[in-house]
Design an enzyme around this catalytic site. Structure first.
Site, PDB file in Angstrom:
ATOM      1  N   GLU A 376       0.825  -1.222   0.000  1.00 14.21           N
ATOM      2  CA  GLU A 376       0.000   0.000   0.000  1.00 14.21           C
ATOM      3  C   GLU A 376       0.858   1.271   0.000  1.00 14.21           C
ATOM      4  OE1 GLU A 376      -2.861  -0.563  -0.797  1.00 14.21           O
ATOM      5  OE2 GLU A 376      -3.100  -2.634  -0.141  1.00 14.21           O
ATOM      6  N   GLU A 398      -1.164  -2.628  -9.829  1.00 13.37           N
ATOM      7  CA  GLU A 398      -1.181  -3.717  -8.857  1.00 13.37           C
ATOM      8  C   GLU A 398      -0.012  -4.681  -9.039  1.00 13.37           C
ATOM      9  OE1 GLU A 398      -2.772  -3.378  -6.393  1.00 13.37           O
ATOM     10  OE2 GLU A 398      -4.474  -2.102  -6.909  1.00 13.37           O
TER      11      GLU A 398
END
Length: 921
Positions: A376, A398
């Site tokens: 994150e 991602e």
């Protein structure tokens, strides 16, 4: 976003808990014999009824196209009006679960129009008006909601002229219970009272459920957020608080105003209102870092705080770009569908992805928290500062974060040997999924927002991460960092596409990055590289399919970076070549006749290898004497296992190779072996000699089990703890009597409070006693679940409950999955655990999903979790689940593949297992 990994019995089957995105391989805190993907469905005899469809009836879904199912047309928002700044004030009601909102947006009209089209879902607009700069207010005369497209058109009586203006909208909405948009999250106070927090989850397209907006990643603006909240609650948003004052209309409320954000996409906006404690520190470069925990659990935020405080300076140095906000908060949310979400400056997590209890958290949970924090925080640069232009480029966001999280954890915790774990958790998992005809290219054209959830999967995450790892290796770290730095500088506060990154890396390295990478991202699948026998190496590529090598004229090819090492120094690459055609001849210099040659040292290239029999003979001693590196021992075994499933070699050959691992010391290698043996167990679960395979497993794992023992020894570390849990869990599940007896003894002492089990032993012990347990065992587990104060412990128990074997007790577990005792996001773990544990469990879980489909679909509709409950066959012709369409197709294909595998090899496997037991003549 990080999707939480779910556990069922390691690829073994059923109605799947599919990790719809890049979940770690082993679900941390889950039984250790799950080391990577659990995407394979049940293995049944050909012709058996499977979930209401015969094998033959589903094969039509297996196509070699990789295209998305046909979709309805979709049009992005018009560009004649765009936002510059959102002045947003929200007042949530934590009792009635509604909220009031006011939007005062600065907008720019680029082309005269009498209507404004925005995204809007589940919101009622009360009034709307437009005030041109220096002009009179124009009230909207109508609001036309296009619910299916989640849009609203505001109509005005006159044309809005070019130039700046203010758009004012008053609206109301619901704090929903669907874990998306602006929603409510249930928690208990330390005294046991049930309360609710108001929290957000906007990625991919749910900001529109909190306020009318231009909810597309490329339409960036700044945000001024004000929250009107109860004065005894914490209120957080992306930026720091600049003003907090009593709310004039109600003295129980306060008005909290936050600083203006940088220019950013709507999906990264966040706000949280609830009761929290926190721990804080400052990173070495002066950023205020806080970890918010449930009240009374601040201590459990310290590990994540330490990781975050180390990670921010690491990324700042790696990218050579400072973190752009004054603070970052990491917060644990009780009800949360994903694993975590990278909202800029306010990162939200499931409790199990953030909280670590020094006494009650296992080693794998620490590792999971470290990886998720690394993932994150990487997004704060790669995703937030520079954002994908459209969801087509989601994989880059991602896949990149899923790669660099490992780089970050390797920096913080070198003792985790995390890159070897990457190969088992992500790389082999992606190869398995990408070998299917129903895979898809990494980069998928996304149109309608309903298509986005479907690509939060192992191809976007795990294959994405794997090809970036291969690219990093091909370019070299120095040039890679140089290219990343120029990319972030060039596109900061803007949007970019995959091609923009390739261009920056190409300029930095002087290598043909776009040409190489397009062959990996624009087409699905990967090659199998055939390695010849001699010092003069003949290498060739063809597409590898799970059903065997691709035959046909339209065979795709890749630009494959190939590294080669020899037995002279297995850790050193002797030669690198770029295989850009179907075949090539390579001379490996100064190699003696008795030396072996190995392709793909480090198992970095995204391909399978088919060794010549001579070369394989030379390599196998390197497994026994450990001269091959752990990652290469793992890669070799995994390639062979995959070739056996595809019918290219006999499964018996792989079983013989597996026996060579009897001296193996490495956790990740055992983890991968364990997973593949789990697949074989499932394959044989409908035959008469399932028990013979369990004996094979017991024989293989007993020596390492004896060597490790039950208790940690002085000087052991993280990987020893993971290995002990893995081995004891595997032996217990396979019915190893001494392990079962000791597990029962320790479980009894644990329950009685005489000797509490260490956190690392709980999963294997719980699994073992349940697998061989009765109704009393199950009652005791329910009691432990109820008493557990920590979500990690509750999840640990939820994931193993399905191991119970009696049919009536299986029903009790399934009923429990939908009870108030289980958080909505964890229901899939319980059902998946049942489906993955036994053939009875698979049938019962499937019936349960069908009987409770309405409730399950309502609970997860349109979110990631729906594609975790894989469903097959005719049931889904009448029960539509768009987010899982591809998953259904993959499941059908796997059933056909496993049926063919069973038919082809079952007799040979049986004979081999019998012959192992036969006394020597």
């Amino acid at each position: 976003i990080r999707i939480i990994p779910e556990w069922d019995s390691c690829k073994s089957a059923g109605i799947y808990t599919v990790r719809s995105t890049g979940g770690r391989g082993k679900p941390h805190g889950a039984p250790n014999d799950c080391s990577r993907s659990c995407d394979l469905p049940s293995l049944l005899h050909p012709g058996t009824q499977v979930f209401g469809a015969k094998f033959g009836t589903v094969s039509a879904s297996a196509k070699r196209t990789g295209t998305m199912p046909e979709r309805r047309p979709f049009v992005r928002l018009p560009t004649d009006v765009y936002p510059v700044n959102y002045g947003l004030c929200l007042k949530p009601d934590l009792v009635d679960f509604t909220f009031e909102g006011k939007l005062e947006g600065k907008v720019e009209v680029t082309q005269g129009t009498n209507q404004i089209v925005m995204n809007c879902a589940d919101i009622d607009i009360i009034t709307a008006s437009f005030v041109p700069e220096g002009g009179d207010e124009i009230n909207a005369t109508g609001f036309n909601y296009q619910n299916e497209d989640e849009k609203v058109t505001l109509s005005f009586p006159s044309v809005l002229q070019n130039g700046s203006g203010t758009l004012k909208i008053d609206f109301v909405g619901e704090l929903n219970d669907k874990m998306k948009g602006f929603y409510r999250s249930k928690y208990a106070t330390p005294s046991g009272e049930i309360r609710y927090a108001a929290v957000t989850q906007f990625e991919a397209t749910d900001a529109r459920r909190a306020f009318p907006c231009w909810d597309e990643p490329a339409i960036k603006a700044t945000f001024d957020i004000t929250l009107i909240v109860p004065k005894d609650r914490v209120a957080l948003s992306n930026m720091n608080v600049i003003d907090r004052k009593p709310y004039p209309e109600d003295d129980s409320l306060v008005e909290v105003k936050f600083a203006t954000t940088p220019i950013m996409s709507t999906y990264l906006v966040a706000f949280v209102i609830g009761e929290y404690d926190f721990v804080e520190s400052q990173s070495s470069d002066g950023v205020m870092v806080r970890v918010y925990t449930p009240v009374g659990k601040a201590e459990q935020g310290k590990f994540a705080l330490e990781v975050a405080a180390k990670t921010l300076p690491f990324y700042k140095e790696y990218f050579n770009v400072p973190y752009p906000l004054p603070k970052i908060d990491l917060i644990a949310i009780a009800d949360f569908a994903a694993g975590a979400m990278e909202n800029w400056g306010l990162v939200t997590y499931r409790e199990t992805a953030l909280l670590i209890d020094p006494k009650n958290s296992c080693s794998s949970s620490r590792q999971w928290v470290a990886l998720v924090v690394g993932h994150e925080l990487a997004h704060q640069w790669f995703g937030n500062l520079v954002t994908m232009e459209w969801w087509t480029h989601l994989w880059l966001n991602e896949g990149f974060a899923s790669w660099i999280e490992y780089l970050c954890v390797d920096h913080c915790f070198p003792e985790y040997d995390i890159w070897t774990q990457f190969v088992s958790a992500d790389y082999t998992r992606a190869l398995d999924l990408d070998a299917l005809d129903n895979s898809h290219p990494i980069e998928v054209n996304v149109g309608h927002p309903s298509e986005v959830d479907e690509i939060f999967d192992a191809i976007s995450y795990s294959k994405g991460a794997s090809v970036i790892r291969m690219l990093h290796n091909y370019i070299g770290d120095e040039d890679f960092r140089k290219g990343m730095h120029s990319y972030l500088l060039k596109f900061q506060h803007k949007n970019a596409s995959t091609e923009d990154l390739w261009e920056c890396l190409e300029q930095a390295s002087g290598k043909p990055i776009a040409a190489v990478m397009n062959s990996w991202t624009k087409q699905m699948g990967f090659p199998i590289i055939v390695q010849g026998n001699d010092r003069v190496l003949k290498i060739s590529q063809q597409k590898f399919c799970a059903s065997g090598p691709h035959d046909g004229e339209d065979c795709p090819s890749w630009m494959v970076p190939i590294s080669i090492c020899t037995s002279e120094d297995p850790s050193c690459t002797k030669l690198k070549v770029l295989l850009d055609k179907p075949e090539a001849t390579v001379v490996v210099p100064s190699t003696g006749p008795d030396q072996w040659i190995k392709l793909n040292p480090g198992t970095v290239g995204f391909y399978r290898i088919q060794y010549s029999s001579g070369m394989l003979e030379c390599l196998l001693p390197g497994i026994r004497d450990l001269t091959l590196l752990p990652v290469d021992r793992l890669g070799l075994q995994n390639d062979l296992f995959s070739l056996s499933r595809a019918g290219m070699i006999s499964t018996v050959e792989v079983l013989k190779v597996m026996e060579a691992f009897v001296n193996e010391p490495n956790y990740t290698v055992w983890s991968d072996l364990s997973c593949n043996l789990g697949v074989l167990s499932s394959l044989l679960s409908h035959t008469d000699y399932y028990e013979e395979l369990q004996e094979f497993i017991r024989d293989l794992f007993t020596p390492i089990g004896i060597k490790l023992g039950w208790d940690s020894k002085q000087g052991e570390g993280h990987l020893d703890a993971l290995l002990r849990g893995l081995v004891l869990g595997k032996l217990g599940k396979a019915g190893h009597k001494p392990t079962l007896e000791e597990a029962r003894r320790r479980f009894k002492e644990h329950v009685e409070g005489k000797q509490i089990l260490s956190a690392d032993l709980r999963s294997p012990v719980y699994l073992t006693v349940l697998k061989h347990g009765d109704s009393t065992t199950l009652e005791t587990m329910f009691k432990l679940h109820k008493q557990a104060d920590m979500q990690e412990e509750k999840n640990r128990i939820e994931r193993v409950l399905g191991a119970i074997s009696s049919p009536d007790l299986i029903q009790r577990v399934l009923t429990f999955s939908l009870s108030d005792e289980v958080r909505p996001q964890d229901t899939v773990s319980v059902i998946g655990g049942v489906a993955g544990s036994s053939k009875q469990g698979r049938k019962a879980a499937w019936k349960f999903v069908k009987d409770n489909w309405e409730e399950l679909h309502n609970r997860y509709q349109g979110g990631f979790l729906i594609s975790r409950l894989i469903k097959v066959g005719s049931f889904f012709e009448t029960h539509h689940a768009p987010a899982a369409e591809r998953t259904v197709q993959q499941c059908c294909e796997n059933i056909l593949l496993n049926a063919a595998w069973l038919k082809r090899d079952v007799e040979d496997i049986h004979q081999y297992l019998l012959q192992r037991k036969a006394p020597p003549v």
